[in-house]
Motif scaffolding. Structure first.
Motif, PDB file in Angstrom:
ATOM      1  N   ARG A 133     -50.876  46.612 -71.610  1.00 37.67           N
ATOM      2  CA  ARG A 133     -50.529  47.735 -72.475  1.00 37.67           C
ATOM      3  C   ARG A 133     -49.147  47.593 -73.111  1.00 37.67           C
ATOM      4  N   ALA A 134     -48.568  46.423 -73.045  1.00 39.03           N
ATOM      5  CA  ALA A 134     -47.215  46.213 -73.560  1.00 39.03           C
ATOM      6  C   ALA A 134     -47.138  46.537 -75.050  1.00 39.03           C
ATOM      7  N   ASP A 135     -46.047  47.185 -75.427  1.00 42.23           N
ATOM      8  CA  ASP A 135     -45.819  47.572 -76.816  1.00 42.23           C
ATOM      9  C   ASP A 135     -45.427  46.330 -77.627  1.00 42.23           C
ATOM     10  N   PRO A 136     -46.242  45.945 -78.614  1.00 42.31           N
ATOM     11  CA  PRO A 136     -45.949  44.725 -79.370  1.00 42.31           C
ATOM     12  C   PRO A 136     -44.638  44.792 -80.146  1.00 42.31           C
ATOM     13  N   VAL A 137     -44.203  45.992 -80.515  1.00 39.99           N
ATOM     14  CA  VAL A 137     -42.943  46.112 -81.260  1.00 39.99           C
ATOM     15  C   VAL A 137     -41.773  45.617 -80.406  1.00 39.99           C
ATOM     16  N   TRP A 138     -41.754  46.024 -79.136  1.00 45.65           N
ATOM     17  CA  TRP A 138     -40.668  45.594 -78.254  1.00 45.65           C
ATOM     18  C   TRP A 138     -40.797  44.117 -77.898  1.00 45.65           C
ATOM     19  N   LEU A 139     -42.022  43.617 -77.835  1.00 41.36           N
ATOM     20  CA  LEU A 139     -42.208  42.185 -77.583  1.00 41.36           C
ATOM     21  C   LEU A 139     -41.693  41.364 -78.767  1.00 41.36           C
ATOM     22  N   ILE A 140     -41.941  41.852 -79.969  1.00 43.77           N
ATOM     23  CA  ILE A 140     -41.418  41.165 -81.156  1.00 43.77           C
ATOM     24  C   ILE A 140     -39.895  41.203 -81.154  1.00 43.77           C
ATOM     25  N   ALA A 141     -39.321  42.337 -80.724  1.00 45.19           N
ATOM     26  CA  ALA A 141     -37.866  42.434 -80.620  1.00 45.19           C
ATOM     27  C   ALA A 141     -37.331  41.417 -79.610  1.00 45.19           C
ATOM     28  N   ALA A 142     -38.047  41.227 -78.502  1.00 49.78           N
ATOM     29  CA  ALA A 142     -37.636  40.229 -77.515  1.00 49.78           C
ATOM     30  C   ALA A 142     -37.701  38.827 -78.101  1.00 49.78           C
ATOM     31  N   MET A 143     -38.752  38.536 -78.849  1.00 45.14           N
ATOM     32  CA  MET A 143     -38.866  37.229 -79.501  1.00 45.14           C
ATOM     33  C   MET A 143     -37.717  37.004 -80.469  1.00 45.14           C
ATOM     34  N   ALA A 144     -37.359  38.047 -81.216  1.00 51.85           N
ATOM     35  CA  ALA A 144     -36.248  37.927 -82.160  1.00 51.85           C
ATOM     36  C   ALA A 144     -34.942  37.655 -81.423  1.00 51.85           C
ATOM     37  N   ALA A 145     -34.720  38.360 -80.310  1.00 51.30           N
ATOM     38  CA  ALA A 145     -33.498  38.141 -79.535  1.00 51.30           C
ATOM     39  C   ALA A 145     -33.444  36.722 -78.979  1.00 51.30           C
ATOM     40  N   LEU A 146     -34.575  36.206 -78.512  1.00 48.03           N
ATOM     41  CA  LEU A 146     -34.615  34.847 -77.975  1.00 48.03           C
ATOM     42  C   LEU A 146     -34.412  33.812 -79.078  1.00 48.03           C
ATOM     43  N   THR A 147     -34.902  34.105 -80.274  1.00 49.95           N
ATOM     44  CA  THR A 147     -34.680  33.201 -81.403  1.00 49.95           C
ATOM     45  C   THR A 147     -33.199  33.160 -81.781  1.00 49.95           C
ATOM     46  N   VAL A 148     -32.573  34.340 -81.824  1.00 46.41           N
ATOM     47  CA  VAL A 148     -31.132  34.399 -82.083  1.00 46.41           C
ATOM     48  C   VAL A 148     -30.377  33.627 -81.003  1.00 46.41           C
ATOM     49  N   GLN A 149     -30.803  33.775 -79.769  1.00 45.57           N
ATOM     50  CA  GLN A 149     -30.155  33.056 -78.672  1.00 45.57           C
ATOM     51  C   GLN A 149     -30.223  31.544 -78.883  1.00 45.57           C
ATOM     52  N   THR A 150     -31.372  31.046 -79.316  1.00 49.32           N
ATOM     53  CA  THR A 150     -31.525  29.597 -79.513  1.00 49.32           C
ATOM     54  C   THR A 150     -30.622  29.093 -80.625  1.00 49.32           C
ATOM     55  N   VAL A 151     -30.583  29.808 -81.738  1.00 49.33           N
ATOM     56  CA  VAL A 151     -29.744  29.376 -82.862  1.00 49.33           C
ATOM     57  C   VAL A 151     -28.267  29.415 -82.468  1.00 49.33           C
ATOM     58  N   LEU A 152     -27.853  30.484 -81.805  1.00 43.65           N
ATOM     59  CA  LEU A 152     -26.456  30.580 -81.368  1.00 43.65           C
ATOM     60  C   LEU A 152     -26.134  29.517 -80.326  1.00 43.65           C
TER      61      LEU A 152
END
Length: 313
Positions: free
Chosen positions: A34-53
């Motif tokens: 039942r995970a909210d996909p909006v928050w999962l997408i936000a997590a993916m975005a944060a992890l992507t920012v982490q990789t670039v940084l």
């Protein structure tokens, strides 16, 4: 596959099975489903920012050691290293490959030092945020209540980090090869992290990278139904993520879920919620490394095809 790697895979599976049976895995699976996909997408975005940084941090760390790495290449190499780290036990083989592939400008020793120091700086930032969170808990009555065993664990980790830094500092005075190695390490740490030009960039990058990592886990917790306050994110999530550096399982699977299940009740959530949040984080982190497969595919396509061997008449 070596015996060690087989044991690491087996350990991860055994821990996950024990957690599934002991903590009502079906409930954790329901929360995950039942995970909210909006928050999962936000997590993916944060992890992507982490990789670039993180790739930018590698460039900043490597530059004083004689390496000039273009940003695009650094990002691609970092993604590739993450894919390897997530796929194989130990969690460092991808970084070893990153150092090996970047050795041409300054040699393997300096390339390896840049990678090792860059990763170490991230762990130091995680410890600093953890220390700040513990200080906030101590000074704020009525907030997050930490049992004695958690406080003891945190103090042990912080004391161990300080003892390691002190040991390097004192080892510089030793004679022979040990002292020379300590002096070389101290000099390398100073030039990459502590000079007037390096320190501000390292502080900003490392705090931003660590913050993105913690936010990604908090977003996964939110997606599976648990809202963590700032103090919980600063204290509990670093303890959960630190289990991933232990070379006991594959990329921390099992250990991270066990730590989340054990620590989430301190924030007023259930152990099943911790298990679901950690599973979501692991899956999002794994998904965030998929661009590394594209880097690997592009590299293979760019390799020249060897000419066929002509048979002698």
């Amino acid at each position: 596959m070596t015996l060690k790697r087989t044991l690491q895979f087996a350990t991860a599976l055994i821990i996950m099975a024990l957690l599934w049976v002991g903590l009502d895995g079906q409930e954790a699976l329901r929360l995950l489903a039942r995970a909210d996909p909006v928050w999962l997408i936000a997590a993916m975005a944060a992890l992507t920012v982490q990789t670039v940084l993180s790739a930018m941090r590698w460039r900043v760390t490597a530059r004083p050691l004689g390496q000039s790495i273009p940003l695009g290449r650094a990002v691609g190499e970092y993604y590739l290293a993450q894919v390897v780290n997530q796929s194989l036990p130990g969690g460092v083989l991808g970084d070893a490959g990153r150092a090996l592939r970047a050795r041409h400008q300054a040699g393997l020793r300096r390339a390896g030092a840049a990678v090792a120091i860059e990763r170490m700086a991230g762990q130091v930032a995680l410890f600093l945020i953890l220390a700040g969170g513990v200080l906030a808990v101590t000074l704020t009555p009525g907030g997050l209540a930490l049992p004695d065993w958690v406080l003891g664990l945190i103090l042990t980790l912080l004391a161990g980090g300080m003892a390691a830094a002190l040991a390097i500092w004192q080892a510089r005075r030793l004679p022979g090869r040990t002292g020379q190695s300590a002096r070389d390490l101290h000099g390398t740490l100073c030039v990459t992290l502590l000079t007037r030009g390096a320190l501000p960039r390292q502080l900003v990058l490392n705090l931003a990278i660590t913050g993105a990592n913690l936010l990604a886990f908090a977003f996964c917790a939110r997606a599976t139904g648990t809202v963590l306050d700032v103090v919980s994110v600063a204290v509990l999530v670093p303890l959960i993520l630190l289990t991933m550096i232990l070379p006991i399982t594959v990329s921390g699977w099992g250990l991270r879920e066990g730590a989340a299940a054990g620590l989430f009740p301190l924030a007023g959530a259930s152990a099943q919620a911790g298990l679901a949040a950690s599973l979501a984080f692991g899956l999002m982190f794994l998904a965030s490394t998929l661009p590394g497969l594209l880097v690997l595919l592009a590299e293979r396509r760019s390799r020249p095809v060897p000419a066929p061997i002509q048979a002698e008449p």
